[in-house]
Design a protein around this motif. Structure first.
Motif, PDB file in Angstrom:
ATOM      1  N   VAL A  16      44.314  32.603  36.173  1.00 35.46           N
ATOM      2  CA  VAL A  16      43.713  33.284  37.314  1.00 35.46           C
ATOM      3  C   VAL A  16      44.838  33.682  38.256  1.00 35.46           C
ATOM      4  CG1 VAL A  16      42.072  33.111  39.207  1.00 35.46           C
ATOM      5  CG2 VAL A  16      41.641  31.864  37.081  1.00 35.46           C
ATOM      6  N   THR A  17      44.798  34.926  38.732  1.00 40.56           N
ATOM      7  CA  THR A  17      45.804  35.387  39.687  1.00 40.56           C
ATOM      8  C   THR A  17      45.127  35.860  40.962  1.00 40.56           C
ATOM      9  OG1 THR A  17      45.820  37.723  39.041  1.00 40.56           O
ATOM     10  CG2 THR A  17      47.168  36.210  37.731  1.00 40.56           C
ATOM     11  N   ASP A  18      45.900  35.910  42.035  1.00 46.73           N
ATOM     12  CA  ASP A  18      45.392  36.504  43.263  1.00 46.73           C
ATOM     13  C   ASP A  18      45.498  38.030  43.156  1.00 46.73           C
ATOM     14  OD1 ASP A  18      48.016  37.222  43.711  1.00 46.73           O
ATOM     15  OD2 ASP A  18      48.386  35.762  45.293  1.00 46.73           O
ATOM     16  N   PRO A  19      45.062  38.785  44.156  1.00 51.39           N
ATOM     17  CA  PRO A  19      45.088  40.247  44.054  1.00 51.39           C
ATOM     18  C   PRO A  19      46.486  40.829  43.844  1.00 51.39           C
ATOM     19  CG  PRO A  19      43.624  39.577  45.822  1.00 51.39           C
ATOM     20  CD  PRO A  19      44.318  38.337  45.363  1.00 51.39           C
ATOM     21  N   ALA A  20      47.536  40.075  44.196  1.00 53.29           N
ATOM     22  CA  ALA A  20      48.893  40.575  44.009  1.00 53.29           C
ATOM     23  C   ALA A  20      49.460  40.224  42.639  1.00 53.29           C
ATOM     24  CB  ALA A  20      49.818  40.012  45.091  1.00 53.29           C
ATOM     25  N   GLY A  21      48.657  39.525  41.820  1.00 47.56           N
ATOM     26  CA  GLY A  21      49.114  39.163  40.490  1.00 47.56           C
ATOM     27  C   GLY A  21      49.838  37.842  40.409  1.00 47.56           C
ATOM     28  N   ILE A  22      49.803  37.033  41.465  1.00 49.04           N
ATOM     29  CA  ILE A  22      50.459  35.724  41.465  1.00 49.04           C
ATOM     30  C   ILE A  22      49.539  34.691  40.824  1.00 49.04           C
ATOM     31  CG2 ILE A  22      51.506  33.928  42.878  1.00 49.04           C
ATOM     32  CD1 ILE A  22      53.016  36.593  42.813  1.00 49.04           C
ATOM     33  N   ILE A  23      50.051  33.949  39.862  1.00 48.99           N
ATOM     34  CA  ILE A  23      49.249  32.972  39.123  1.00 48.99           C
ATOM     35  C   ILE A  23      48.853  31.816  40.041  1.00 48.99           C
ATOM     36  CG2 ILE A  23      49.185  31.389  37.157  1.00 48.99           C
ATOM     37  CD1 ILE A  23      51.313  33.149  35.828  1.00 48.99           C
ATOM     38  N   ILE A  24      47.540  31.566  40.142  1.00 51.10           N
ATOM     39  CA  ILE A  24      47.050  30.456  40.972  1.00 51.10           C
ATOM     40  C   ILE A  24      46.334  29.404  40.133  1.00 51.10           C
ATOM     41  CG2 ILE A  24      46.868  31.842  43.062  1.00 51.10           C
ATOM     42  CD1 ILE A  24      43.907  32.187  42.543  1.00 51.10           C
ATOM     43  N   GLN A  25      46.122  29.712  38.848  1.00 54.20           N
ATOM     44  CA  GLN A  25      45.470  28.737  37.972  1.00 54.20           C
ATOM     45  C   GLN A  25      45.833  29.066  36.534  1.00 54.20           C
ATOM     46  OE1 GLN A  25      41.357  28.286  38.876  1.00 54.20           O
ATOM     47  NE2 GLN A  25      40.945  26.748  37.320  1.00 54.20           N
ATOM     48  N   ALA A  26      46.065  28.026  35.723  1.00 50.40           N
ATOM     49  CA  ALA A  26      46.370  28.217  34.299  1.00 50.40           C
ATOM     50  C   ALA A  26      45.852  27.008  33.542  1.00 50.40           C
ATOM     51  CB  ALA A  26      47.872  28.379  34.085  1.00 50.40           C
TER      52      ALA A  26
ATOM     53  N   TRP B 205      51.602  36.953  20.320  1.00 51.15           N
ATOM     54  CA  TRP B 205      50.665  38.041  20.608  1.00 51.15           C
ATOM     55  C   TRP B 205      49.316  37.474  21.017  1.00 51.15           C
ATOM     56  CZ3 TRP B 205      51.312  43.381  20.532  1.00 51.15           C
ATOM     57  CH2 TRP B 205      52.551  43.836  20.086  1.00 51.15           C
ATOM     58  N   VAL B 206      48.681  38.125  21.992  1.00 52.84           N
ATOM     59  CA  VAL B 206      47.351  37.718  22.436  1.00 52.84           C
ATOM     60  C   VAL B 206      46.453  38.940  22.566  1.00 52.84           C
ATOM     61  CG1 VAL B 206      48.042  35.610  23.646  1.00 52.84           C
ATOM     62  CG2 VAL B 206      48.131  37.798  24.847  1.00 52.84           C
ATOM     63  N   ASP B 207      45.177  38.750  22.243  1.00 46.64           N
ATOM     64  CA  ASP B 207      44.155  39.769  22.501  1.00 46.64           C
ATOM     65  C   ASP B 207      43.565  39.429  23.870  1.00 46.64           C
ATOM     66  OD1 ASP B 207      42.302  41.723  22.400  1.00 46.64           O
ATOM     67  OD2 ASP B 207      41.312  41.060  20.576  1.00 46.64           O
ATOM     68  N   SER B 208      43.807  40.290  24.858  1.00 47.63           N
ATOM     69  CA  SER B 208      43.531  39.956  26.256  1.00 47.63           C
ATOM     70  C   SER B 208      42.336  40.713  26.819  1.00 47.63           C
ATOM     71  CB  SER B 208      44.754  40.282  27.134  1.00 47.63           C
ATOM     72  OG  SER B 208      45.879  39.572  26.704  1.00 47.63           O
ATOM     73  N   ALA B 209      41.641  40.024  27.731  1.00 41.66           N
ATOM     74  CA  ALA B 209      40.603  40.664  28.539  1.00 41.66           C
ATOM     75  C   ALA B 209      40.806  40.203  29.974  1.00 41.66           C
ATOM     76  CB  ALA B 209      39.215  40.287  28.050  1.00 41.66           C
ATOM     77  N   ILE B 210      40.962  41.153  30.905  1.00 46.51           N
ATOM     78  CA  ILE B 210      41.194  40.830  32.311  1.00 46.51           C
ATOM     79  C   ILE B 210      40.010  41.357  33.127  1.00 46.51           C
ATOM     80  CG2 ILE B 210      42.760  41.057  34.268  1.00 46.51           C
ATOM     81  CD1 ILE B 210      44.999  41.647  32.324  1.00 46.51           C
ATOM     82  N   VAL B 211      39.386  40.443  33.881  1.00 46.31           N
ATOM     83  CA  VAL B 211      38.171  40.784  34.621  1.00 46.31           C
ATOM     84  C   VAL B 211      38.414  40.578  36.109  1.00 46.31           C
ATOM     85  CG1 VAL B 211      35.729  40.272  34.939  1.00 46.31           C
ATOM     86  CG2 VAL B 211      36.766  40.051  32.664  1.00 46.31           C
ATOM     87  N   PRO B 212      38.188  41.596  36.969  1.00 53.32           N
ATOM     88  CA  PRO B 212      38.293  41.406  38.420  1.00 53.32           C
ATOM     89  C   PRO B 212      37.112  40.576  38.937  1.00 53.32           C
ATOM     90  CG  PRO B 212      38.442  43.741  37.795  1.00 53.32           C
ATOM     91  CD  PRO B 212      37.929  43.003  36.605  1.00 53.32           C
TER      92      PRO B 212
ATOM     93  N   GLY C  78      32.803  41.681  48.934  1.00 55.53           N
ATOM     94  CA  GLY C  78      32.890  42.800  48.006  1.00 55.53           C
ATOM     95  C   GLY C  78      34.299  43.176  47.605  1.00 55.53           C
ATOM     96  N   GLU C  79      35.310  42.564  48.235  1.00 60.80           N
ATOM     97  CA  GLU C  79      36.700  42.865  47.902  1.00 60.80           C
ATOM     98  C   GLU C  79      37.158  42.007  46.717  1.00 60.80           C
ATOM     99  OE1 GLU C  79      38.616  45.185  49.254  1.00 60.80           O
ATOM    100  OE2 GLU C  79      36.955  45.833  50.549  1.00 60.80           O
ATOM    101  N   ILE C  80      38.043  42.585  45.902  1.00 58.67           N
ATOM    102  CA  ILE C  80      38.595  41.832  44.771  1.00 58.67           C
ATOM    103  C   ILE C  80      39.495  40.726  45.328  1.00 58.67           C
ATOM    104  CG2 ILE C  80      40.123  41.923  42.774  1.00 58.67           C
ATOM    105  CD1 ILE C  80      39.220  44.809  42.344  1.00 58.67           C
ATOM    106  N   GLU C  81      39.203  39.483  44.958  1.00 53.78           N
ATOM    107  CA  GLU C  81      39.993  38.369  45.465  1.00 53.78           C
ATOM    108  C   GLU C  81      40.775  37.650  44.381  1.00 53.78           C
ATOM    109  OE1 GLU C  81      36.762  34.721  45.459  1.00 53.78           O
ATOM    110  OE2 GLU C  81      37.331  35.655  47.358  1.00 53.78           O
ATOM    111  N   ARG C  82      40.477  37.952  43.105  1.00 56.76           N
ATOM    112  CA  ARG C  82      41.248  37.350  42.016  1.00 56.76           C
ATOM    113  C   ARG C  82      40.963  38.082  40.709  1.00 56.76           C
ATOM    114  NH1 ARG C  82      39.209  31.331  42.231  1.00 56.76           N
ATOM    115  NH2 ARG C  82      39.381  31.823  44.429  1.00 56.76           N
ATOM    116  N   PHE C  83      41.848  37.854  39.743  1.00 55.63           N
ATOM    117  CA  PHE C  83      41.667  38.392  38.404  1.00 55.63           C
ATOM    118  C   PHE C  83      41.672  37.224  37.419  1.00 55.63           C
ATOM    119  CE2 PHE C  83      44.009  41.805  40.650  1.00 55.63           C
ATOM    120  CZ  PHE C  83      43.049  42.809  40.567  1.00 55.63           C
ATOM    121  N   VAL C  84      40.684  37.232  36.531  1.00 57.72           N
ATOM    122  CA  VAL C  84      40.590  36.205  35.498  1.00 57.72           C
ATOM    123  C   VAL C  84      41.005  36.819  34.167  1.00 57.72           C
ATOM    124  CG1 VAL C  84      39.098  34.593  34.277  1.00 57.72           C
ATOM    125  CG2 VAL C  84      38.732  35.027  36.715  1.00 57.72           C
TER     126      VAL C  84
END
Length: 609
Positions: free
Chosen positions: A319-329, A390-397, A403-409
């Motif tokens: 999980v990253t914040d809106p700037a792409g910084i990893i906050i959870q792994a 290699w990974v098959d990735s899916a990134i979900v806002p 209503g603002e994007i607060e993280r990416f999973v």
């Protein structure tokens, strides 16, 4: 040098102490970090009075010093280190790191245990922060620290020289980390990755207890980062922060008598670790307000955690914040990438960027997810040790209550094995070819000296004979032998003999740096040098320089009749090879010249005539 340090350890320590305090005091006067709030003369007299009292008390109660303890362990072969064999430098590094870690834990215990905090708060009660603060310790704290270090010295069996050096560094760093000096900000940020700096340690002397309980390191700054006690800057900034303890800001607490009695004040309770919530009520109130304002976010986080747990067993999740910084792994992400969770958190995903994909690839991905849409695709990443996967990735806002994007999973499935089949075995073959080339190269290097071995010498000599016979060029072969090397081994031991050969090989190699020059270990204590395209006169000059270079190393050799240091005898032959010239012939002639050099008296150069 070591003997000199042994016999002059008290003078060395005193010299370093006086030199350091003078240098740092001058630095503080010329380039101070903060303006002092108290009378410098009174503070210095009190702080120096403490260190003098501590020294006298320790000498009376514990007559044997740390150095004396080390002598005792060496004499009676006590401790772990006295029962294993390792180089002194390796033991010094290990012991230095271990003792520094022990001091880190000792420091934290002085904050955790009430009885120990009573004595340690004398140090924290200083209302300013300068080089004299590094001397402000209650005598009983010094005594406790001395006993702990004595236990470590006896348990490990720390050598005397390492104890002396560590104590010198300890005294210097205590004053350096407490000095009120101005450092270049960029240099200071770089330096604190390796050692504790004054700016880093100043945070530890803040009146805010959450800051007091950070940055416990003495010399190596890694421990605070490793154990989660690191804090970069104080909340109020270095120039705005308040130094000291709330309970001891009156004049009576700041004089010498008050400092000596401070640990025994029964009416003053509390110490940082246990009472921080009551002391830092403002911070606690702020935390409660933030928790109330983000109740909806907390609910979303719980739902997200449930989702992550469900898929975390089989997929790499971050999980990253809106700037792409990893906050959870999750654990799977850490396992596949090779990074620990503490290494990933706070980083962006460039930490695993393989460099395989073009910039446009990631630009398109970011444009997609920032617009609120899901992105999917196959990505090649790199592990911590440099392997590709290699990974098959899916990134979900994920949007917040506003209503603002607060993280990416990001959810990824490892498809490395499938990609290997798809890409074929070409890459594997290239890696095998490279490995074989490396093995081939290693088979041509002498493992002891790191120069060419006999196999490479034979191959290159035959190759040069063929080339020189066709071109009509000159070829020189030198054979050199370490004089009376058997006596050296018998006198100093085989390990010293090996080190001697390494030094001789290094000295010889410094003289022959042209492309095409070959320096090889011919066998035992013999070395061979093959030089294409030089005249006989030049060959003799180079051989003499080789001989003199070895002698100039001044390696003691009491068993040599040629000199009192390690020397070599050199035989030289220079020929213009013909088509029927054999390698054995030129080696035989060089060997005859070498034999003559030994016969005449050794430590000389002879040329075959």
């Amino acid at each position: 040098m070591i003997e000199y340090i042994y016999h002059n350890e008290a003078s060395i320590r005193l010299g370093v102490f006086l030199g350091a305090i003078a240098l740092l005091a001058l630095w503080e006067w010329r380039w101070p970090k903060r303006a002092l709030t108290q009378s410098k003369l009174k503070r210095w007299l009190n702080n120096i009075g403490l260190v003098v009292t501590s020294t006298l008390l320790v000498r009376i109660i514990v007559p044997i010093t740390l150095v004396g303890t080390a002598y005792f362990t060496e004499q009676y072969h006590l401790g772990y280190a006295n029962h294993i064999e390792m180089p002194l430098w390796m033991e010094a590094v290990m012991v230095f790191i271990l003792m520094d870690l022990i001091i880190y834990f000792q420091h934290t215990m002085f904050h955790v245990l009430p009885v120990m905090w009573r004595f340690h708060r004398v140090h924290h009660s200083d209302l300013d922060f300068d080089v004299s603060t590094g001397l402000r310790f209650h005598p009983i704290e010094i005594l406790l620290s001395m006993v702990l270090k004595m236990v470590l010295i006896i348990t490990w069996g720390v050598p005397v020289i390492i104890v002396i050096l560590f104590e010198v560094v300890l005294n210097f760093m205590s004053m350096f980390t407490h000095s009120n000096i101005q450092l270049n900000e960029r240099f200071e940020r770089l330096l604190r990755w390796f050692i504790v700096t004054p700016d880093m340690h100043r945070v530890h002397h803040s009146i805010q207890e959450n800051e007091t309980n950070s940055n416990f390191g003495f010399f190596i700054s890694l421990w605070d980062r490793l154990f989660g006690t690191y804090r970069a800057i104080p909340e109020a900034g270095h120039l705005g922060m308040t130094i000291g303890l709330n309970q001891f800001r009156d004049k009576n607490s700041q004089n010498f008598r008050g400092l000596m009695l401070m640990p025994f004040y029964s009416g003053i309770r509390g110490y940082a670790i246990n009472y921080r919530d009551t002391v830092n009520a403002r911070e606690l109130a702020q935390a409660k307000e933030i928790a109330r304002q983000h109740e909806e976010k907390a609910r979303l986080a719980i739902e997200l955690d449930s989702f992550l747990q469900a898929i975390g067993e089989h997929a790499l999740v971050s999980v990253t914040d809106p700037a792409g910084i990893i906050i959870q792994a999750n654990d799977k992400f850490c396992e596949i990438s090779g990074y620990g969770r503490d290494e990933l958190l706070g980083q962006d995903h460039r930490i695993i960027n393989s460099g395989v994909h073009k910039k446009e690839f990631f630009k398109e991905m970011w444009e997609t997810i920032k617009s609120g849409r899901k992105w999917s695709g196959e990505v090649c990443n790199r592990t911590k040790d440099g392997r590709y996967y290699w990974v098959d990735s899916a990134i979900v806002p994920v949007r917040g209550a506003d209503g603002e994007i607060e993280r990416f999973v990001s959810v990824r499935v490892d498809i490395t094995q499938r990609k290997k089949y798809e890409l074929g075995i070409e890459k594997v073959n290239r890696e095998l070819t490279s490995a074989n080339m490396q093995l081939e190269e290693l088979s041509r290097i002498d493992s002891l000296t790191g120069i060419a071995n006999r196999r490479q010498f034979d191959e290159m000599l035959h190759s040069y004979l063929g080339n020189m016979s066709r071109s009509g060029s000159l070829l020189t072969l030198m054979l050199c032998d370490v004089d009376h090397f058997k006596n050296y081994n018998d006198l100093y031991g085989h390990q010293a003999g090996d080190e001697c050969l390494r030094n001789v090989a290094k000295s010889i190699g410094l003289n022959f740096t042209r492309a095409g020059d070959i320096v090889a270990r011919y066998g035992g204590e013999e070395f061979a040098i093959v030089l294409p395209n030089i005249r006989k006169e030049t060959a003799m000059m180079l051989a003499e320089r080789l001989r003199a270079g070895v002698e100039d190393m001044a390696l003691e050799h009491k068993g040599s009749a040629a000199a009192k240091v390690v020397t070599v005898s050199v035989g030289v032959v220079t020929i213009q090879p013909e088509q029927d010239t054999k390698a054995e012939h030129i080696i035989e002639n060089a060997d005859k010249a070498l034999y003559r050099a030994k016969e005449i008296g050794r430590n000389r150069v002879e040329i075959f005539k």
